[in-house]
Design a protein around this motif. Structure first.
Motif, short mmCIF file in Angstrom:
data_model
loop_
_atom_site.label_atom_id
_atom_site.label_comp_id
_atom_site.label_asym_id
_atom_site.label_seq_id
_atom_site.Cartn_x
_atom_site.Cartn_y
_atom_site.Cartn_z
N ASP A 95 -10.33 -4.23 -0.42
CA ASP A 95 -9.64 -4.17 0.87
C ASP A 95 -9.31 -2.74 1.29
N HIS A 96 -9.41 -1.80 0.35
CA HIS A 96 -9.05 -0.41 0.64
C HIS A 96 -10.18 0.38 1.28
N PHE A 97 -11.40 -0.15 1.24
CA PHE A 97 -12.55 0.64 1.69
C PHE A 97 -12.44 1.01 3.16
N LEU A 101 -11.59 -1.18 6.81
CA LEU A 101 -10.73 -0.78 7.92
C LEU A 101 -11.52 -0.75 9.23
N PHE A 102 -12.71 -0.22 9.17
CA PHE A 102 -13.54 -0.13 10.38
C PHE A 102 -13.85 -1.51 10.93
N ASP A 103 -14.18 -2.45 10.04
CA ASP A 103 -14.53 -3.80 10.48
C ASP A 103 -13.34 -4.56 11.07
N ARG A 104 -12.13 -4.19 10.66
CA ARG A 104 -10.94 -4.93 11.09
C ARG A 104 -10.12 -4.20 12.15
N GLN A 105 -10.67 -3.16 12.74
CA GLN A 105 -9.85 -2.33 13.63
C GLN A 105 -9.47 -3.04 14.93
N ASN A 106 -10.14 -4.14 15.27
CA ASN A 106 -9.78 -4.83 16.50
C ASN A 106 -8.77 -5.96 16.30
N ASN A 116 -0.42 -0.19 5.63
CA ASN A 116 -0.31 -0.98 4.40
C ASN A 116 -1.45 -0.68 3.43
N THR A 117 -2.63 -0.44 3.98
CA THR A 117 -3.78 -0.11 3.14
C THR A 117 -3.54 1.20 2.39
N LEU A 118 -3.12 2.22 3.12
CA LEU A 118 -2.88 3.52 2.48
C LEU A 118 -1.72 3.45 1.49
N ARG A 119 -0.67 2.70 1.86
CA ARG A 119 0.46 2.58 0.93
C ARG A 119 0.05 1.85 -0.34
N ASP A 120 -0.80 0.83 -0.22
CA ASP A 120 -1.24 0.10 -1.41
C ASP A 120 -2.14 0.96 -2.30
N LEU A 141 1.19 9.32 -2.55
CA LEU A 141 0.09 9.96 -1.82
C LEU A 141 0.26 9.91 -0.31
N PHE A 142 0.62 8.74 0.22
CA PHE A 142 0.53 8.54 1.67
C PHE A 142 1.85 8.10 2.28
N ASP A 143 2.10 8.61 3.48
CA ASP A 143 3.21 8.13 4.30
C ASP A 143 2.71 7.02 5.22
N GLU A 144 3.63 6.38 5.96
CA GLU A 144 3.23 5.42 7.00
C GLU A 144 2.91 6.24 8.25
#
Length: 541
Positions: A95-97, A101-106, A116-120, A141-144
């Motif tokens: 799910d992190h790929f 993200l590109f496929d689910r952007q809509n 949530n992806t970056l936080r996970d 590593l990542f902020d929101e």
């Protein structure tokens, strides 16, 4: 050609991310650097994961799209693949790929899904990639990132725009490149975010020429399994050059810096330069007040230390804590006094030099950027430090750099080289102030050294070579006799040119001098007579 092509494409990606930030009102915003560097890091980790799994599984390597091929793995197979990865590699769930993200952007609330992806990813890799504070807390590593957009209705569009910038090319073909490529990219990535506008703890980017000279003089022979330390690391330019000179797999990095921003940049620098194994040693905290790295109750000692410390800084709020019995050995030469006015001019660099001297192993080496005034000051803490360096036989040399080598400060600087094992002497003092070409950088003048000039400094120093009006090689006793001055110019010989001539040539020269003098005297008498006549002719009207 591949490297040049990827350099251009990578810089275009960075510029594209900056353009997105500008379009959504974050251009030159205080949080822009977090968005740019963290998104870049996510892209890097995604592509590096693809590269790593292809080295493990030939089917993935031959697949047209590795993400689709890996989707066919069972949960157990995928878990085994993650376990096979190098311990220093980032581990991603499917799910992190970036492709996911590109496929689910809509989908609705895409910004929330993006965050949530970056936080996970950060949580999943927390043990490897988190930076610690001096109290032991971990900075992930990542902020929101979408929360930096104040208009919540724009967050989904902002995250979509970010993702669409990331899918235009892949880093995979460039991962076999090392320091030279990624150091260039890192400098470009942070060039607008590491300037002297940071208030009290302003961060200064150390020029590449200075970093290279320091590293190549420190590491003049192969070494392995050594520790490298910077007590005021900033974004890590000095440490990266040092690690590259040693070999990234032959050293372990340690650092501390008070700036959260700099510590985050250093982490990114380590990831880009194959030094992930050292991230656990990157500490955000106050080195002078609370040095973190210890062995038991004692401060840790290091084989190599590099530092470009802040020169002047107000540390009056913890001045009293430093003047304690526990610090007397570390700060042997004393602690700068608190002035009645302008506390920002407290010479904190003197504390860093003493801390570095205290932190060297018995065979340790160090290189420290200092204001050039330090090398000749005849009293105070500066003099006491220089005396100890000479009397304890741990001075290796000094290189006085050209003025304006740092575009952000007009202070003349020198590089102080220490070597705890340099008991025999042969100290090299060098005046490189006349080298370089002056150029305009923004509103400031900056001096640039050519590669040939950099190499001249490095080779002359490492060969212990005396060059007229450039370098001298001295003993500890000679330096003590000159009031412990570390200025090369004070040791240069004054040369008088002698020319052999015959008696007839000498007589001819003397006759010429006499004739010239006679003519001058005659002109003088004539002028004197004329002046007297003019004075006699003056009348009061």
């Amino acid at each position: 050609m591949v490297v040049q092509d990827f350099t251009v494409k990578t810089k275009e990606l960075i510029d594209g991310l900056k353009s997105v930030c500008t379009s959504y009102g974050l251009g030159n915003d205080g949080n822009e650097f977090k968005i740019i560097t963290q998104v870049f890091l996510y892209k890097f980790m995604n592509d590096k994961f693809g590269y790593d799994v292809k080295q493990i599984d030939e089917n993935l390597k031959n697949a047209e799209k590795w993400e689709k091929a890996i989707a066919l793995y069972s949960e157990d197979e995928y878990e085994m693949l993650l376990m096979t990865l190098n311990p220093d590699s980032a581990k991603l769930k499917r799910d992190h790929f970036l492709s996911t993200l590109f496929d689910r952007q809509n989908q609705e609330e895409f910004a929330k899904y993006f965050d949530n992806t970056l936080r996970d990813i950060a949580i999943f890799n927390n043990d490897i990639f988190s930076v610690k504070t001096g109290t032991g807390a971990k900075i992930t590593l990542f902020d929101e990132l979408s929360n930096y957009i104040s208009d919540s209705s724009q967050r989904d569009a902002f995250c979509r725009a970010i993702v669409n910038q990331l899918v235009n090319f892949s880093f995979e073909r460039i991962f076999e490149q090392k320091f030279d490529f990624f150091s260039t990219i890192f400098e470009y990535l942070i060039k607008d975010y590491n300037k002297d506008g940071g208030g009290k703890y302003a961060e200064y980017y150390t020029p590449h020429a200075v970093a290279k000279i320091m590293a190549d003089i420190l590491v003049d022979a192969p070494v392995k399994n050594v520790t490298c330390y910077d007590p005021s690391a900033g974004s890590g330019t000095l440490l990266m050059n040092l690690a590259h000179a040693i070999g990234e797999d032959r050293c372990t990095i340690y650092s501390q810096d008070i700036s959260q921003k700099s510590s985050g940049m250093l982490r990114l620098n380590l990831i880009l330069n194959n030094l992930v194994h050292s991230i656990q040693n990157i500490i955000q905290g106050n080195t002078i007040k609370e040095p973190y790295h210890k062995e038991g109750e004692k401060l840790m000692k290091f084989d190599y230390i590099v530092s470009n410390p802040p020169f002047k800084l107000d540390f009056s709020d913890y001045h009293a804590e430093l003047d304690s019995k526990a610090n007397h050995e570390r700060f042997f030469a004393g602690i700068p006094n608190i002035p009645n006015k302008d506390k920002d001019k407290m010479s904190i660099y003197l504390l860093f030099i003493q801390h570095i001297m205290y932190s060297l192993t018995t065979k340790g080496r160090a290189a420290v950027v200092v204001p050039t005034g330090f090398i000749t000051a005849q009293s105070g803490i500066e003099r006491k430090i220089r005396e100890k360096l000479v009397n304890n036989k741990m001075l290796r040399g000094v290189v006085s750099m050209p003025s304006n080598i740092f575009a952000t400060t007009g202070t003349n600087v020198s590089i102080l080289f220490l070597d705890a094992a340099n008991t025999k002497g042969d100290i090299v003092l060098m005046d490189a102030s006349k080298l370089g070409t002056t150029v305009k950088e923004g509103k400031n003048q900056k001096t640039l050294l050519s590669p040939e000039e950099e190499q001249k400094i490095i080779d002359t120093f490492n060969r212990h070579e005396a060059v007229e009006d450039f370098s001298v090689v001295l003993s500890y006793e000679q330096i003590a006799e000159k009031n412990y001055s570390f200025s090369a110019g004070q040791y240069f010989e004054v040369k008088i040119e002698y020319t052999d001539i015959t008696a007839d040539e000498f007589k001819a020269k003397m006759d010429g001098f006499k004739s010239n003098l006679s003519n001058l005297f005659a002109d003088s008498r004539s002028l004197e007579s004329e002046i007297q006549k003019q004075l006699e002719g003056l009348r009061f009207e």
